[in-house]
Design an enzyme around this catalytic site. Structure first.
Site, mmCIF file in Angstrom:
data_model
loop_
_atom_site.group_PDB
_atom_site.id
_atom_site.type_symbol
_atom_site.label_atom_id
_atom_site.label_comp_id
_atom_site.label_asym_id
_atom_site.label_seq_id
_atom_site.Cartn_x
_atom_site.Cartn_y
_atom_site.Cartn_z
ATOM 1 N N GLU A 141 -4.460 -0.666 -9.088
ATOM 2 C CA GLU A 141 -3.560 0.492 -9.228
ATOM 3 C C GLU A 141 -2.176 -0.103 -9.603
ATOM 4 O OE1 GLU A 141 -2.326 2.847 -5.904
ATOM 5 O OE2 GLU A 141 -2.546 4.619 -6.854
ATOM 6 N N SER A 154 0.894 -1.230 0.163
ATOM 7 C CA SER A 154 0.029 -0.031 0.015
ATOM 8 C C SER A 154 0.921 1.258 -0.116
ATOM 9 C CB SER A 154 -0.860 0.071 1.239
ATOM 10 O OG SER A 154 -1.661 -1.086 1.441
ATOM 11 N N ASN A 165 -3.835 6.270 -2.004
ATOM 12 C CA ASN A 165 -3.466 6.537 -0.663
ATOM 13 C C ASN A 165 -3.014 8.120 -0.508
ATOM 14 O OD1 ASN A 165 -4.373 4.452 0.468
ATOM 15 N ND2 ASN A 165 -2.468 3.375 0.155
ATOM 16 N N HIS A 216 -1.619 -3.073 -7.098
ATOM 17 C CA HIS A 216 -2.172 -2.717 -5.859
ATOM 18 C C HIS A 216 -3.631 -3.036 -5.951
ATOM 19 C CE1 HIS A 216 -3.163 0.793 -2.715
ATOM 20 N NE2 HIS A 216 -3.103 -0.428 -2.068
HETATM 21 P P1 NAD Z 1 -2.783 -9.719 6.558
HETATM 22 O O1 NAD Z 1 -1.772 -9.369 7.891
HETATM 23 O O2 NAD Z 1 -3.937 -10.049 6.358
HETATM 24 O O3 NAD Z 1 -1.724 -10.861 5.983
HETATM 25 C C1 NAD Z 1 -0.386 -11.090 5.733
HETATM 26 C C2 NAD Z 1 0.190 -12.273 5.628
HETATM 27 O O4 NAD Z 1 1.471 -12.579 5.378
HETATM 28 C C3 NAD Z 1 -0.117 -13.174 6.891
HETATM 29 O O5 NAD Z 1 -0.861 -14.294 6.797
HETATM 30 C C4 NAD Z 1 1.363 -13.575 7.358
HETATM 31 O O6 NAD Z 1 1.493 -15.014 7.921
HETATM 32 C C5 NAD Z 1 2.051 -13.680 5.863
HETATM 33 N N1 NAD Z 1 3.477 -13.725 5.760
HETATM 34 C C6 NAD Z 1 4.197 -12.690 6.796
HETATM 35 N N2 NAD Z 1 5.676 -12.780 6.296
HETATM 36 C C7 NAD Z 1 5.665 -13.953 5.585
HETATM 37 C C8 NAD Z 1 6.561 -14.460 4.449
HETATM 38 N N3 NAD Z 1 7.808 -14.068 4.941
HETATM 39 N N4 NAD Z 1 6.229 -15.107 3.607
HETATM 40 C C9 NAD Z 1 5.067 -15.579 3.316
HETATM 41 N N5 NAD Z 1 3.909 -14.988 4.004
HETATM 42 C C10 NAD Z 1 4.343 -14.036 5.009
HETATM 43 O O7 NAD Z 1 -1.946 -8.546 5.706
HETATM 44 P P2 NAD Z 1 -3.071 -7.884 4.361
HETATM 45 O O8 NAD Z 1 -3.857 -6.793 5.056
HETATM 46 O O9 NAD Z 1 -3.393 -9.048 3.483
HETATM 47 O O10 NAD Z 1 -1.940 -6.921 3.656
HETATM 48 C C11 NAD Z 1 -0.976 -7.687 2.872
HETATM 49 C C12 NAD Z 1 -0.438 -6.599 2.000
HETATM 50 O O11 NAD Z 1 -1.368 -5.943 1.150
HETATM 51 C C13 NAD Z 1 0.190 -5.262 2.689
HETATM 52 O O12 NAD Z 1 1.431 -5.073 1.790
HETATM 53 C C14 NAD Z 1 -0.723 -4.216 2.706
HETATM 54 O O13 NAD Z 1 -0.118 -3.067 2.756
HETATM 55 C C15 NAD Z 1 -1.284 -4.440 1.246
HETATM 56 N N6 NAD Z 1 -2.789 -4.029 1.264
HETATM 57 C C16 NAD Z 1 -3.404 -4.053 2.345
HETATM 58 C C17 NAD Z 1 -4.829 -3.847 2.067
HETATM 59 C C18 NAD Z 1 -5.977 -3.895 3.139
HETATM 60 O O14 NAD Z 1 -7.136 -3.393 2.971
HETATM 61 N N7 NAD Z 1 -5.792 -4.778 4.181
HETATM 62 C C19 NAD Z 1 -5.338 -3.264 0.993
HETATM 63 C C20 NAD Z 1 -4.369 -2.939 -0.031
HETATM 64 C C21 NAD Z 1 -3.249 -3.463 0.124
#
Ligand code: NAD
Length: 301
Positions: A157, A124, A195, A145
């Site tokens: 995005e 993000s 963002n 994204h």
């Molecule tokens: P989340 O916490 O729900 O999930 C993250 C996952 O990554 C977890 O299951 C964790 O176990 C896993 N993980 C950690 N280290 C790891 C590794 N070395 N190898 C493999 N897996 C690993 O997080 P999320 O909300 O899904 O966010 C993930 C990404 O998406 C982030 O970069 C975030 O900025 C981006 N994002 C999130 C949103 C949102 O609304 N949640 C929206 C757009 C983008």
């Protein structure tokens, strides 16, 4: 790189909120996908979420039972990143938002993946150019994204890092369209576009509340009823997580060095107090499990 779009083999890193959604859409639109996570529990939960979301689509007659079964059959899971990405032509990283973690993952991908694999990140807020700098092929690194919830939201995005090639941008654009998404390409500057525009709006709503211009419901109602936003900025902040909102505000503040990006002291205080929104049970609103009614937090009544 795959000759035909549908020949792409996809690996998704992370099975959390975004990773399971990204896995879902690629599998639904015919791609073989391996969902990879360090946590076996996260993989189980991720797969259960995909299953539940597909069942809901069957119930709403958006897909058939057969399409549901075929979608699930295209998904493999793994806790072994090194061996699982070897055949991938596209990797979409959606692991926890942490710079050091992402740099480590991409350094590994650069070693383990085929030299022509596309390495995309769903970050993000972290610089695509910085992530690309630790790989051997920065021209193949790109931001992809997706928005939450991934199966429903149309936008992808696409963020071009400083060295991202035209070919990689075109392929990722075509892949996004093949998922029935609408790609929008932007350049790699802090906050990208989504963002950079959204987070200062949320911060400004918090400043208006802090200054006593209006209450929580009034601010959200102005934006919902007056600007046709489906959710007011304070409710959206609770949904995103106030810690995440603060972290992205800091990225904008550090990246541009302008006072207009300074986080509202109320936002900082709430994060310090552990009032993070939906995930902690309280933010601008108070959340009781099972209760769908929106109730303003006692702090703002
Ligand atoms: P989340 O916490 O729900 O999930 C993250 C996952 O990554 C977890 O299951 C964790 O176990 C896993 N993980 C950690 N280290 C790891 C590794 N070395 N190898 C493999 N897996 C690993 O997080 P999320 O909300 O899904 O966010 C993930 C990404 O998406 C982030 O970069 C975030 O900025 C981006 N994002 C999130 C949103 C949102 O609304 N949640 C929206 C757009 C983008």
């Amino acid at each position: 790189m795959a000759d035909n779009l549908k020949d792409h083999i996809v690996s998704v890193i992370g099975a959390g909120t975004m990773g399971n959604g990204i896995t879902h859409v690629f599998a639904q639109y015919g791609y073989q996908v391996t969902m990879i996570d360090v946590s076996a529990d996260a993989l189980t939960r991720g797969l259960a979420t995909i299953s539940k979301n597909l069942d809901r689509m069957v119930a709403k007659e958006k897909i058939s039972q057969q399409e549901r079964n075929e979608t699930l059959a295209r998904i493999k899971t793994s806790t072994e990143i090194q061996t699982s990405v070897q055949d991938a032509t596209l990797v979409v990283e959606a692991a926890t938002e942490n710079v050091d973690l992402k740099l480590k993952i991409f350094k590994g991908l650069s070693e383990f993946c085929k030299p022509d694999a596309i390495l995309a990140t769903n970050t993000s807020s972290i610089s695509i150019t910085k992530i690309a700098s630790v790989t051997n092929h920065p021209d193949r690194v790109i931001g992809m994204h997706f928005m939450n919830p991934v199966p429903l939201m149309k936008l992808v995005e696409i963020i071009r890092g400083y060295s991202t090639s035209d070919t990689v941008t075109e392929t990722v654009t075509a892949l996004s369209k093949s998922l029935d998404k609408i790609p929008v390409t932007v350049n790699d500057y802090p906050g990208f576009v989504a963002n950079r525009v959204l987070i200062p709006m949320i911060n400004e709503a918090i400043i208006a509340l802090w200054e006593g211009v209006a209450g929580v419901e009034e601010i959200d109602n102005v934006m919902k009823l007056g600007m046709a936003h489906p959710m007011g900025p304070l409710q959206l902040a609770d949904f995103i997580g106030l810690d995440v909102v603060l972290a992205i505000t800091r990225v904008l503040q550090d990246g541009y060095g302008q006072p207009k990006y300074a986080p509202c002291p109320l936002l900082v205080n709430m994060v310090q107090a552990g009032k993070l929104g939906v995930k902690s049970g309280e933010g601008f609103y108070a959340y009781t499990p099972g209760d769908k009614q929106l109730v303003v937090s006692p702090n703002f009544r």
